[in-house]
Design a protein around this motif. Sequence first.
Motif, PDB file in Angstrom:
ATOM      1  N   PRO A 121       1.610 -24.161 -16.702  1.00 62.23           N
ATOM      2  CA  PRO A 121       1.701 -22.622 -17.121  1.00 62.23           C
ATOM      3  C   PRO A 121       1.402 -22.530 -15.884  1.00 62.23           C
ATOM      4  CG  PRO A 121       1.439 -24.212 -19.054  1.00 62.23           C
ATOM      5  CD  PRO A 121       1.415 -25.551 -18.244  1.00 62.23           C
ATOM      6  N   SER A 122       1.728 -21.128 -15.324  1.00 63.99           N
ATOM      7  CA  SER A 122       0.358 -21.113 -14.619  1.00 63.99           C
ATOM      8  C   SER A 122      -0.065 -19.897 -15.565  1.00 63.99           C
ATOM      9  CB  SER A 122       1.890 -19.802 -14.022  1.00 63.99           C
ATOM     10  OG  SER A 122       0.560 -18.536 -12.975  1.00 63.99           O
ATOM     11  N   PRO A 123      -1.136 -19.671 -15.226  1.00 63.67           N
ATOM     12  CA  PRO A 123      -2.265 -18.708 -16.192  1.00 63.67           C
ATOM     13  C   PRO A 123      -2.278 -16.821 -15.794  1.00 63.67           C
ATOM     14  CG  PRO A 123      -3.482 -19.659 -14.164  1.00 63.67           C
ATOM     15  CD  PRO A 123      -2.129 -20.221 -14.269  1.00 63.67           C
ATOM     16  N   GLU A 124      -1.324 -16.646 -14.715  1.00 63.94           N
ATOM     17  CA  GLU A 124      -1.104 -15.142 -14.230  1.00 63.94           C
ATOM     18  C   GLU A 124       0.456 -14.973 -14.569  1.00 63.94           C
ATOM     19  OE1 GLU A 124      -2.687 -12.662 -11.242  1.00 63.94           O
ATOM     20  OE2 GLU A 124      -0.563 -13.069 -10.218  1.00 63.94           O
ATOM     21  N   VAL A 125       0.913 -14.385 -15.446  1.00 65.15           N
ATOM     22  CA  VAL A 125       2.353 -14.005 -15.794  1.00 65.15           C
ATOM     23  C   VAL A 125       2.627 -12.815 -14.962  1.00 65.15           C
ATOM     24  CG1 VAL A 125       4.616 -13.410 -17.413  1.00 65.15           C
ATOM     25  CG2 VAL A 125       2.296 -15.766 -17.232  1.00 65.15           C
ATOM     26  N   THR A 126       3.891 -12.470 -14.657  1.00 68.93           N
ATOM     27  CA  THR A 126       4.246 -10.819 -13.871  1.00 68.93           C
ATOM     28  C   THR A 126       5.300 -10.567 -14.765  1.00 68.93           C
ATOM     29  OG1 THR A 126       2.765 -11.095 -12.246  1.00 68.93           O
ATOM     30  CG2 THR A 126       4.751  -9.151 -12.008  1.00 68.93           C
ATOM     31  N   PHE A 127       5.316  -9.317 -15.223  1.00 70.60           N
ATOM     32  CA  PHE A 127       6.469  -8.888 -15.953  1.00 70.60           C
ATOM     33  C   PHE A 127       7.121  -7.761 -15.425  1.00 70.60           C
ATOM     34  CE2 PHE A 127       8.005  -5.714 -19.634  1.00 70.60           C
ATOM     35  CZ  PHE A 127       9.291  -6.238 -19.666  1.00 70.60           C
ATOM     36  N   ILE A 128       8.169  -6.922 -14.905  1.00 74.18           N
ATOM     37  CA  ILE A 128       8.418  -6.711 -14.115  1.00 74.18           C
ATOM     38  C   ILE A 128      10.061  -5.600 -14.939  1.00 74.18           C
ATOM     39  CG2 ILE A 128      10.210  -5.828 -12.299  1.00 74.18           C
ATOM     40  CD1 ILE A 128       7.963  -7.282 -10.507  1.00 74.18           C
ATOM     41  N   VAL A 129      10.259  -4.877 -14.696  1.00 73.23           N
ATOM     42  CA  VAL A 129      11.140  -4.007 -14.980  1.00 73.23           C
ATOM     43  C   VAL A 129      11.739  -2.629 -13.894  1.00 73.23           C
ATOM     44  CG1 VAL A 129      12.832  -2.134 -16.770  1.00 73.23           C
ATOM     45  CG2 VAL A 129      10.598  -3.985 -17.546  1.00 73.23           C
ATOM     46  N   PHE A 130      12.905  -3.244 -13.575  1.00 71.95           N
ATOM     47  CA  PHE A 130      13.322  -2.705 -13.077  1.00 71.95           C
ATOM     48  C   PHE A 130      14.952  -2.193 -12.979  1.00 71.95           C
ATOM     49  CE2 PHE A 130      15.257  -7.068 -10.906  1.00 71.95           C
ATOM     50  CZ  PHE A 130      17.028  -6.763 -10.388  1.00 71.95           C
ATOM     51  N   VAL A 131      15.671  -0.966 -12.744  1.00 75.65           N
ATOM     52  CA  VAL A 131      17.077  -0.450 -12.937  1.00 75.65           C
ATOM     53  C   VAL A 131      18.292   0.164 -11.663  1.00 75.65           C
ATOM     54  CG1 VAL A 131      15.902   0.653 -15.197  1.00 75.65           C
ATOM     55  CG2 VAL A 131      15.657   1.999 -12.211  1.00 75.65           C
ATOM     56  N   HIS A 136       3.967  -5.130 -15.452  1.00 78.96           N
ATOM     57  CA  HIS A 136       2.737  -5.003 -15.659  1.00 78.96           C
ATOM     58  C   HIS A 136       2.474  -6.845 -15.688  1.00 78.96           C
ATOM     59  CE1 HIS A 136       2.310  -2.564 -18.734  1.00 78.96           C
ATOM     60  NE2 HIS A 136       4.018  -2.457 -19.188  1.00 78.96           N
ATOM     61  N   VAL A 137       1.049  -7.102 -15.503  1.00 76.02           N
ATOM     62  CA  VAL A 137       0.246  -8.301 -14.975  1.00 76.02           C
ATOM     63  C   VAL A 137      -0.281  -8.854 -16.357  1.00 76.02           C
ATOM     64  CG1 VAL A 137      -0.541 -10.156 -13.633  1.00 76.02           C
ATOM     65  CG2 VAL A 137       0.448  -8.320 -12.681  1.00 76.02           C
ATOM     66  N   TRP A 138       0.191  -9.759 -16.807  1.00 74.96           N
ATOM     67  CA  TRP A 138      -0.667 -10.836 -17.689  1.00 74.96           C
ATOM     68  C   TRP A 138      -1.669 -11.701 -17.947  1.00 74.96           C
ATOM     69  CZ3 TRP A 138      -1.166 -16.255 -19.029  1.00 74.96           C
ATOM     70  CH2 TRP A 138      -1.728 -16.365 -20.531  1.00 74.96           C
ATOM     71  N   ARG A 139      -2.808 -12.103 -17.661  1.00 69.26           N
ATOM     72  CA  ARG A 139      -3.959 -13.498 -17.643  1.00 69.26           C
ATOM     73  C   ARG A 139      -4.477 -13.637 -18.678  1.00 69.26           C
ATOM     74  NH1 ARG A 139      -4.791 -14.492 -12.425  1.00 69.26           N
ATOM     75  NH2 ARG A 139      -6.388 -15.559 -12.837  1.00 69.26           N
ATOM     76  N   ALA A 140      -4.755 -15.200 -18.336  1.00 73.98           N
ATOM     77  CA  ALA A 140      -4.947 -15.614 -19.856  1.00 73.98           C
ATOM     78  C   ALA A 140      -6.750 -14.524 -20.063  1.00 73.98           C
ATOM     79  CB  ALA A 140      -4.878 -17.465 -19.236  1.00 73.98           C
ATOM     80  N   ASP A 141      -7.477 -14.192 -18.924  1.00 75.52           N
ATOM     81  CA  ASP A 141      -8.434 -14.068 -20.151  1.00 75.52           C
ATOM     82  C   ASP A 141      -9.089 -12.972 -19.569  1.00 75.52           C
ATOM     83  OD1 ASP A 141      -8.161 -13.577 -17.171  1.00 75.52           O
ATOM     84  OD2 ASP A 141     -10.265 -14.254 -16.515  1.00 75.52           O
ATOM     85  N   GLN A 142      -7.690 -11.634 -19.955  1.00 81.53           N
ATOM     86  CA  GLN A 142      -7.310 -10.574 -19.459  1.00 81.53           C
ATOM     87  C   GLN A 142      -6.309  -9.583 -20.350  1.00 81.53           C
ATOM     88  OE1 GLN A 142      -7.239  -9.441 -15.736  1.00 81.53           O
ATOM     89  NE2 GLN A 142      -9.276 -10.674 -14.503  1.00 81.53           N
ATOM     90  N   GLY A 143      -5.663 -10.994 -20.741  1.00 79.10           N
ATOM     91  CA  GLY A 143      -4.298  -9.906 -21.297  1.00 79.10           C
ATOM     92  C   GLY A 143      -3.762  -9.177 -20.473  1.00 79.10           C
ATOM     93  N   TRP A 144      -2.629  -8.337 -21.356  1.00 79.03           N
ATOM     94  CA  TRP A 144      -2.085  -7.513 -21.055  1.00 79.03           C
ATOM     95  C   TRP A 144      -2.787  -6.110 -19.627  1.00 79.03           C
ATOM     96  CZ3 TRP A 144       2.957  -9.564 -18.996  1.00 79.03           C
ATOM     97  CH2 TRP A 144       3.278 -10.102 -19.699  1.00 79.03           C
ATOM     98  N   SER A 145      -1.888  -5.919 -18.127  1.00 74.60           N
ATOM     99  CA  SER A 145      -2.788  -4.944 -17.912  1.00 74.60           C
ATOM    100  C   SER A 145      -2.132  -3.926 -18.301  1.00 74.60           C
ATOM    101  CB  SER A 145      -2.442  -5.222 -16.118  1.00 74.60           C
ATOM    102  OG  SER A 145      -0.899  -4.920 -16.590  1.00 74.60           O
ATOM    103  N   GLU A 146      -1.724  -2.583 -17.671  1.00 78.30           N
ATOM    104  CA  GLU A 146      -1.512  -1.278 -18.489  1.00 78.30           C
ATOM    105  C   GLU A 146      -0.207  -1.074 -17.307  1.00 78.30           C
ATOM    106  OE1 GLU A 146      -1.477   1.177 -20.253  1.00 78.30           O
ATOM    107  OE2 GLU A 146      -3.977  -0.501 -21.313  1.00 78.30           O
ATOM    108  N   ALA A 147       1.168  -0.188 -17.545  1.00 84.72           N
ATOM    109  CA  ALA A 147       1.664  -0.352 -16.462  1.00 84.72           C
ATOM    110  C   ALA A 147       1.480   0.323 -15.373  1.00 84.72           C
ATOM    111  CB  ALA A 147       3.209   0.321 -17.589  1.00 84.72           C
ATOM    112  N   GLU A 148       2.259  -0.323 -14.314  1.00 85.65           N
ATOM    113  CA  GLU A 148       2.732   0.651 -13.449  1.00 85.65           C
ATOM    114  C   GLU A 148       3.576   0.147 -12.894  1.00 85.65           C
ATOM    115  OE1 GLU A 148       1.120  -1.599  -8.003  1.00 85.65           O
ATOM    116  OE2 GLU A 148       0.879  -2.379 -10.471  1.00 85.65           O
TER     117      GLU A 148
END
Length: 387
Positions: free
Chosen positions: A151-161, A32-44
């Motif tokens: 603070p970064s205007p873009e944040v990436t959230f990753i989940v791996f297993v 998922h990617v979050w941007r200050a002007d867009q919020g959270w993206s859909e899961a990829e």
Amino acid sequence: MSLPQSQATDPKSIDWANLGFSYVQTKSFVRHVWRADQGWSEAELVQGTSYIPMHVATSGLHYGQNCFEGLKAFRGPDGRVRLFRPELNATRLGESAVKVGMEPPPEDLFLKACRLAVEDNIEYVPPHGSGGALYVRPLLYGSEGQLSVDPSPEVTFIVFVVPVGDYYKGSGGVRGVDALVDEQFDRAAPLGSGSAKLGGNYAPCLPSAIAAKRRGFPISLYLDAKSHTYVEEFTTSNFIALNHPSTPGQGKIEGSSDSAPTFITPNSRSILRSTTRRTLCELATYFGWKVEERPVAWSEVSGQAGDGSDGFSEVAACGTAVVITPVKRLVRGDQEVLVNGGASTMGPYMQKLYDTVRAIQSGTQEDIHGWLWPAQGITGTSSKDEE
């Protein structure tokens, strides 16, 4: 951006009985990617690679704007897979994110991302009865390229297993370890970031851990930075201790409060409170034991508290990877403290805690506490199909 392609491990080639705790490439990870002007993206769902695109000036690398979690998913007797208390990891990741100026993923997004990662890699979950689990690693980092310390205007959230084995099976069963008290390094300041699971909290401990291992100590124990008087935590695990009933051999493991052991753990603001630690506290309360979350003086551990005691009956490190690791000896300078007579095995009360957690996680004991999620389990089909 073109990423290096890498081949997923064939699940059929995995020796489930001899899995360790190391990286194994599975089918996919979730992003998922979050941007200050867009919020959270859909899961990829990212497949066919173990790599991620990263700007050369990413703040997650340069300024340590990153945090992570670690939890496990288990295959039950019914073949379905369930995560162990993931909502606690969602909460803690949010708290860690705030500590380093990042947008925390909402709990619902966190849980759905973990579930999707497990669903798409269901064939990598070790079989029921193997003692193994699917280790789930959520990672959050500032992913915008910038030079300013902002603070970064873009944040990436990753989940791996990653499939992991039973730690104790590979080491010949539960064995007590020696711990070295490190007074040359302070793991965390009283008002610092020690309570957050930040990448930057781990690397500074590596020289200490390496030096300890060279001396034959698998783990290091840190004291409070202000006075070096109170116990805080081990390198990667929380500190827990038990005092047995005052009359040896008396009192049942599930006995009344008069004959029950006392479960003790530090309440310092500088420690990372693990899901395992909380689970053990709650189980001890459920068993009718006394639970004390309070400052723990080193003098109590060493038996020099002046109260006539000889130190704790049992001491252990607790965490996601192994649940409980008993400590049989602690060394601080010229001082040596033997725990439980230096026995390499767990005492009966610590053993009961360990066995109960493992039984609930594996599904061989009823989950009356509601710790396994989702309750109906994951089959590998999409959650929408299941619903």
